[in-house]
Design an enzyme around this catalytic site. Structure first.
Site, PDB file in Angstrom:
ATOM      1  N   HIS A  86     -10.524  -7.144  -0.036  1.00  0.00           N
ATOM      2  CA  HIS A  86     -11.401  -6.636  -1.155  1.00  0.00           C
ATOM      3  C   HIS A  86     -11.735  -7.456  -2.090  1.00  0.00           C
ATOM      4  O   HIS A  86     -12.267  -7.254  -3.183  1.00  0.00           O
ATOM      5  CB  HIS A  86     -10.848  -5.453  -1.814  1.00  0.00           C
ATOM      6  CG  HIS A  86      -9.388  -5.628  -2.176  1.00  0.00           C
ATOM      7  ND1 HIS A  86      -8.283  -5.235  -1.854  1.00  0.00           N
ATOM      8  CD2 HIS A  86      -9.359  -6.155  -3.853  1.00  0.00           C
ATOM      9  CE1 HIS A  86      -7.274  -5.632  -2.891  1.00  0.00           C
ATOM     10  NE2 HIS A  86      -8.053  -6.177  -4.021  1.00  0.00           N
ATOM     11  N   HIS A  98       1.457  -5.815  -4.502  1.00  0.00           N
ATOM     12  CA  HIS A  98      -0.125  -5.975  -4.400  1.00  0.00           C
ATOM     13  C   HIS A  98      -0.559  -7.540  -4.453  1.00  0.00           C
ATOM     14  O   HIS A  98      -1.011  -8.125  -5.246  1.00  0.00           O
ATOM     15  CB  HIS A  98      -0.806  -5.209  -5.323  1.00  0.00           C
ATOM     16  CG  HIS A  98      -2.448  -5.526  -5.181  1.00  0.00           C
ATOM     17  ND1 HIS A  98      -2.875  -4.950  -4.049  1.00  0.00           N
ATOM     18  CD2 HIS A  98      -3.239  -6.138  -5.748  1.00  0.00           C
ATOM     19  CE1 HIS A  98      -4.420  -5.115  -4.401  1.00  0.00           C
ATOM     20  NE2 HIS A  98      -4.282  -5.716  -5.245  1.00  0.00           N
ATOM     21  N   ASP A 135      -6.627  -1.165  -5.095  1.00  0.00           N
ATOM     22  CA  ASP A 135      -7.404  -2.057  -6.042  1.00  0.00           C
ATOM     23  C   ASP A 135      -8.601  -2.575  -5.174  1.00  0.00           C
ATOM     24  O   ASP A 135      -8.880  -3.714  -4.890  1.00  0.00           O
ATOM     25  CB  ASP A 135      -6.531  -3.357  -6.376  1.00  0.00           C
ATOM     26  CG  ASP A 135      -7.270  -4.352  -7.130  1.00  0.00           C
ATOM     27  OD1 ASP A 135      -8.154  -3.860  -7.979  1.00  0.00           O
ATOM     28  OD2 ASP A 135      -7.207  -5.692  -6.949  1.00  0.00           O
ATOM     29  N   ASP A 139      -2.933 -10.053  -3.370  1.00  0.00           N
ATOM     30  CA  ASP A 139      -4.103 -10.324  -2.950  1.00  0.00           C
ATOM     31  C   ASP A 139      -4.296 -11.401  -1.865  1.00  0.00           C
ATOM     32  O   ASP A 139      -3.764 -12.575  -2.146  1.00  0.00           O
ATOM     33  CB  ASP A 139      -4.959 -10.831  -4.273  1.00  0.00           C
ATOM     34  CG  ASP A 139      -5.683  -9.662  -5.295  1.00  0.00           C
ATOM     35  OD1 ASP A 139      -5.957  -8.513  -4.658  1.00  0.00           O
ATOM     36  OD2 ASP A 139      -5.665  -9.811  -6.299  1.00  0.00           O
TER      37      ASP A 139
END
Length: 1084
Positions: free
Chosen positions: A616, A291, A403, A293
């Site tokens: 996000h 994950h 997330d 970002d």
């Protein structure tokens, strides 16, 4: 009488004489002892730590270091950097400042005494991130620093006694950026420096390393299994036996080997992936991920390097651990890898082909789902799935979004339309009021579409693969009535990295323990996410009735993200609107002129940048300032490019933005319904006695009628009825304003007061805004208790009519901040909806404050309605339950509405997303002032538009269309023949139910004259039409076309042909269910 009986003598091995007293163990003490065997600290020189290495080498005899430090925080390529002059450096030197790059050239020679050792590693720790490169420019492995992932296994050919050269690209940031101190979300320190503290060749004692992990997991069993279980007691006894064996053996290699044999009594043989080969049923599917970002506490350019560091690590681990399966989402990240690291991309691609590195998610980025438009969500999937298919030969089957800050109610429908039937997340476990009740369930969309959803029961996507993570993957499963299995998503995340070798080793032991002593749920590696969902779908097919959840998955946290970074949100909506118009006009231009080439490459660039900015953390406003500097540049490029492309398309359609002889003013209405509006003429076209025009007509080109005061049939007026009280009126409304607030709003047709008695609308209020921790993310329920009314100065008339009247009021917020609000009313146009518009100029320099505007309306309902993507969501206006109260701040798009039987009020906005309705009080959120992670978030000048739209009757298409019009102002151009200007726009039109919205017209992705060659082309030309039902009921309509359409298909979002539609005389009859999104491909 009788015989004799022979007595059998018995003996016992139990000693007759006691050897001495034996006491019962004090378990707390013995559990405490476990740490003394592994930990650093006062016993490190005596315990297992002291046996981890068989030898080391450092210093210039074996490791020679030199460095090139690029100027101005630049990040040169390998070729650019290695062609520069390097200077000498050494262990102990400091490197910086924050975000700078330093290329370290390393000449390394393995000393003769280490060359025969079993396992050699370079241990490198500069307390920042790094990437190891071969001498010829192939990226090998990432480094994390600060004691984590600092090892690189030296190639066997380095054991030749010669110097070998390689490079480390040092990034002056930690895994979580450059925050000062220990609080990672604080704004980054621009002057952080990092010291190289270790550059060392290490011969690793693999048996000692393996024993360390054996002991770790068995020790966890001793501490975490139920205290009254035999499994816990056995683990504790075994651990103490291992300590004693090691101690008595003076820590010799023989004692370490013996300790490992003891460990096998509990975990079995864990020295290879064969530990997973038993056919025993498993409940936990361990899936590696990292994950990354795409931006957050670091800028995008650093993300690009994080991808290379993280994914090279995983390719290396896959080679070493055959059971390892690693998933990665976000097509954008794969595209960056392809562009910037071709050799590594090829390596990843080969792993994807063999099934060990697995693509997942199907979207362009792991995006926010609250604020992007419906079309943006559709394009996330369109661009994502097309990229995965074009590069790797297959589409994703599971939507992976662990997330993001809540999940829109239309996602199940769009996920199905994008070719996926499964959804994985876990973020709802972050709720800070209610616990979400399900783990595995059917998530149902507004239109009744569903996906099979699984939320990681360990409540994380960055598990460390500890004993406890495996245990919680069963104990926290809330859906065991239907299914007890769960995904354990493990690996270092957010800042990237992914699984480590220690995690994979721990999982082997967890599996071995389950097979040997039981109690711990059995974990499996080697299966994929698709294997997990395939089994669930089979269970559903075979009759398992998974529970359902209807509607949005509202996150009871991070509610401030609907408002933070207002400029970024403005850019997002304006980009979405521009792309709508650009694709529509470019499509019409290709139909009118075959020599005009549809600008697919440029449109793709703008879309991909817009989708990237919907990541996000970016769109929600929770990134550092550097990220918004980056996004501003992308939007600036998009607006500049889009403006040029629009001009080119309009030119083909004979529109121009200049006056010339024989050309007439013509408005372009790119929305699919008639409009009638009074608009302000461009300044260069205004006349001395008129600056307004009436634009009234159908979709497409509309004649512009300049308005003169003497000819006004309908007027707006303004007057001061008493000192400081002003009355604005038109044929629909009479509005009274005092000090900038609306004290009365009367619907003249209904003879109805709209403002609640004694209350004031358009009232600016400010709140103290100090959440528990996450500043940019959160607004907490207690903020409403700090409400402070802002008082305004006297108002003044700035426009007197007759076409428009305006009243301006200035409000002082503080010594540094102010608002200038203009309330305007335009002359009404027959039966067209009329609204009261507010435009505000705001100078915002506050600290941890929240600015809102209030509308207390005389309406009663326990639910309010809000526009969401492709539909409407209804939420409570009361706090009956904790679930109701949790929604004290919600997301809306272009409008929010509170209606009762026969009447309602809509608040429409331009580029705002935060809203709250409490009882009859409607509040639009305007600006926040968090100081972390961006200390300058929202500081500066803002321009804000919103309006009050009262309506007779229920919420209906009037609100939907008026709000779209409000966000989509018509533009005025010149055209040589207004009578013929509309002809191209009649090519494709929609008729029928006003609930149907013709949302998108574009060219087909794979048309032979449009395709960029990524996927097989289709012969001829086609038009894509996307329509949705907007009000929540079955609706019928007709697509009419003047084109020579040969065939029409109903498709999915990916433009795969599905149902063949009947076309007769240029008409296609359609019927959509409530809130359905339908796409049609018209083959010319």
């Amino acid at each position: 009488m009788g015989g004799e009986t022979q007595i059998k003598k018995t003996s016992s091995s139990f000693p007759k004489i006691s050897a001495g007293p034996v006491g019962q163990q004090i378990h707390d003490i013995y559990k405490g002892r476990l740490g003394t065997f592994q930990d650093g600290g006062q016993y490190a020189s005596e315990n297992l730590q002291s046996k981890m290495y068989e030898g080391t080498a450092s210093g210039e005899d074996y490791i020679k270091l030199s460095v090139y430090s690029p100027p101005d925080l630049t990040r040169p390529t390998f070729k650019e950097a290695t062609s520069q002059e390097f200077r000498e450096t050494h262990v102990g030197e400091w490197f910086g400042p924050s975000w700078s790059t330093h290329w370290i050239k390393i000449h390394l020679k393995v000393p003769s005494e280490l060359q025969k050792k079993e396992h050699l590693e370079l241990h490198w720790d500069a307390h920042n991130e790094g990437l190891i490169w071969t001498e010829d420019g192939v990226p090998l492995q990432g480094l994390t620093g600060n004691g984590e992932r600092k090892e690189w296994i030296l190639p066997n050919d380095f054991r030749d006694g010669k110097f070998h050269t390689f490079y480390i690209e040092m990034a002056c940031n930690g895994m979580f950026g450059n925050a000062p101190g220990g609080d990672s979300i604080q704004p980054p320190d621009p002057n952080k420096y990092f010291q190289l503290t270790q550059a060392e060749i290490v011969a690793v004692n693999l048996e000692a390393r393996q024993l360390y992990i054996d002991f770790w997991i068995i020790g966890d069993a001793a501490k975490e299994f139920p205290e009254n279980s035999w499994e816990s007691h056995k683990a504790l006894q075994l651990c103490n036996k291992i300590i004693n064996t090691f101690t008595i053996g003076d820590g010799s290699q023989e004692s370490i080997v013996e300790c490992r044999k003891l460990a096998q009594e509990y975990v079995g043989d864990v020295n290879s992936s064969k530990v997973y080969d038993t056919n025993k049923e498993h409940l936990i599917y361990a899936i590696g991920n990292c994950h990354i970002d795409t931006c957050w506490l670091w800028p995008w350019d650093e993300t690009k390097r994080k991808i290379a560091r993280s994914w090279s690590n995983q390719c290396d681990l896959i080679d070493r651990y055959p059971e390892h399966r690693f998933v990665a989402s976000q097509a954008q990240q794969f595209k960056w890898l392809e562009q910037l690291y071709p050799p590594l991309f090829d390596r990843v691609k080969s792993k994807i082909k063999e099934g060990t590195f697995q693509t997942i998610g199907g979207s362009w980025v792991e995006h926010d789902t609250n604020m992007p438009s419906g079309e943006s969500l559709s394009r996330q999937f369109l661009y994502g799935q097309r990229f995965f298919e074009s590069r790797f030969g297959e589409r994703c089957r599971t939507f992976w979004l662990p997330d993001t800050f809540g999940y829109s109610t239309q996602l199940p429908q769009l996920t199905r339309l994008a070719g996926m039937s499964r959804f994985f997340t876990q973020k709802i476990s972050w709720n800070n009021i209610n616990n979400f009740p399900h783990t595995t369930f059917r998530w149902v969309s507004l239109d009744n579409s569903q996906v099979l959803c699984h939320m990681a029961p360990a409540n994380t996507y960055t598990a460390d693969a500890h004993f406890g993570d495996v245990s919680r993957s069963l104990s926290q499963n809330k859906s065991m009535d239907q299914d007890a299995t769960g995904i354990l998503a493990f690996g270092k995340g957010d800042g990237g990295g992914g699984p480590t070798f220690e995690m994979l080793e721990k999982l082997r032991r967890c599996r071995g323990m389950s097979d040997t002593v039981g109690l711990l749920p059995r974990v499996k590696m080697g299966d994929s996410v698709e294997d997990f969902f395939d089994r669930l779908e089979k269970k559903a097919k075979d009759g398992t009735d998974f529970v359902t959840w209807y509607g949005e998955l509202y996150l009871e946290l991070h509610r401030g993200t609907y408002t933070t970074q207002a400029n970024n949100k403005w850019n997002n909506r304006k980009s979405e609107i521009m792309l709508h118009d650009l694709e529509y006009l470019a499509t019409l231009a290709t139909l009118k002129d075959s020599s005009y080439k549809y600008p697919k490459s440029d449109i793709d660039d703008i879309w991909e940048n817009t989708l990237l900015c919907q990541f996000h953390d970016c769109l929600p406003g929770s990134c550092i300032e550097m990220c918004y500097d980056d996004s501003d540049k992308l939007y600036e490029y998009g607006f500049k490019t889009g403006k040029k492309l629009m001009k080119d398309a309009l030119s083909v359609l004979d529109f121009s933005d200049y006056k010339s002889g024989g050309r007439w003013l013509t408005a372009v209405n790119t929305l699919p319904w008639p409009r009638a509006e009074i608009v302000e003429l461009p300044e260069s076209w205004q006349l001395r006695d008129s600056k307004y025009a009436l634009v009234q007509g159908d979709s497409g080109a509309i004649d512009v009628k300049v308005l003169f005061a003497k000819d006004a049939k309908s007027t707006a007026s303004i007057k001061e009825v008493k000192k400081g009280v002003f009355q604005l009126s038109n044929d629909h409304y009479k509005v009274e304003v005092e000090q900038g607030t609306i004290t009365s709003l009367i619907d003249l047709v209904e003879n109805r007061e709209i403002i609640a008695q004694g209350e004031k609308a358009n009232q600016l209020v400010i709140f103290d805004d100090k959440p528990l921790y996450w500043q940019a993310w959160d607004v907490e329920v207690y903020h409403v208790e700090t409400r402070k009314v802002l008082s305004s100065s006297e108002s003044r008339i700035v426009e007197k009519g007759p076409h428009k009247v305006s009243l301006m009021t200035e409000t002082k917020i503080s010594e540094k901040s102010w608002v200038k609000t203009t309330i305007s009313l335009v002359a009404s146009i027959e039966d067209q909806p009329s609204y009261i518009e507010m435009t505000s100029e705001v100078e915002w320099r506050e600290n941890m404050k929240f600015l809102k505007v209030e509308f207390p309306v005389d309406i009663v309902n326990t639910e309010a309605s809000y526009e969401t993507q492709y539909g409407i969501i209804r939420r409570p206006t009361h706090y009956n339950t904790s679930w109701d109260m949790a929604k004290f701040e919600v997301c809306c798009h272009k409008w929010a509405d509170l209606s009762e039987n026969g009447y309602g009020v809509s608040i429409i906005n331009d580029s705002k997303y935060g809203f709250a309705t409490s009882g009859n009080m409607m509040r639009l959120s305007l600006l926040r002032a968090p100081k972390a992670p961006d200390s300058h978030a929202d500081m500066g000048r803002h321009h804000i538009r919103y309006a009050i739209l009262p309506h007779r009757g229920p919420l209906d298409s009037r609100t939907v269309r008026t709000a779209r019009n409000f966000n989509h102002p018509m533009k005025i151009y010149c055209h040589p023949s207004p009578t013929s200007a509309s002809s191209p726009f009649s090519a494709i039109t929609l008729h029928g139910s006003p609930a149907l919205i013709l949302d998108t017209i574009k060219r087909g992705e794979d048309d032979e004259d449009v395709s960029r060659g990524d996927l097989p082309t289709r012969k001829g030309r086609s038009i894509i039409v996307r329509i949705y039902e907007s009000l929540g009921g079955r609706a019928r309509g007709t697509i009419k076309t003047t084109l020579g359409v040969k065939k029409v298909w109903k498709t999915n979002l990916l433009e795969d042909d599905g149902e063949v539609m009947v076309i007769k005389d240029g008409e296609v009859r359609i019927e959509l269910r409530a809130f359905e999104v339908a796409t049609f491909r018209l083959q010319l």
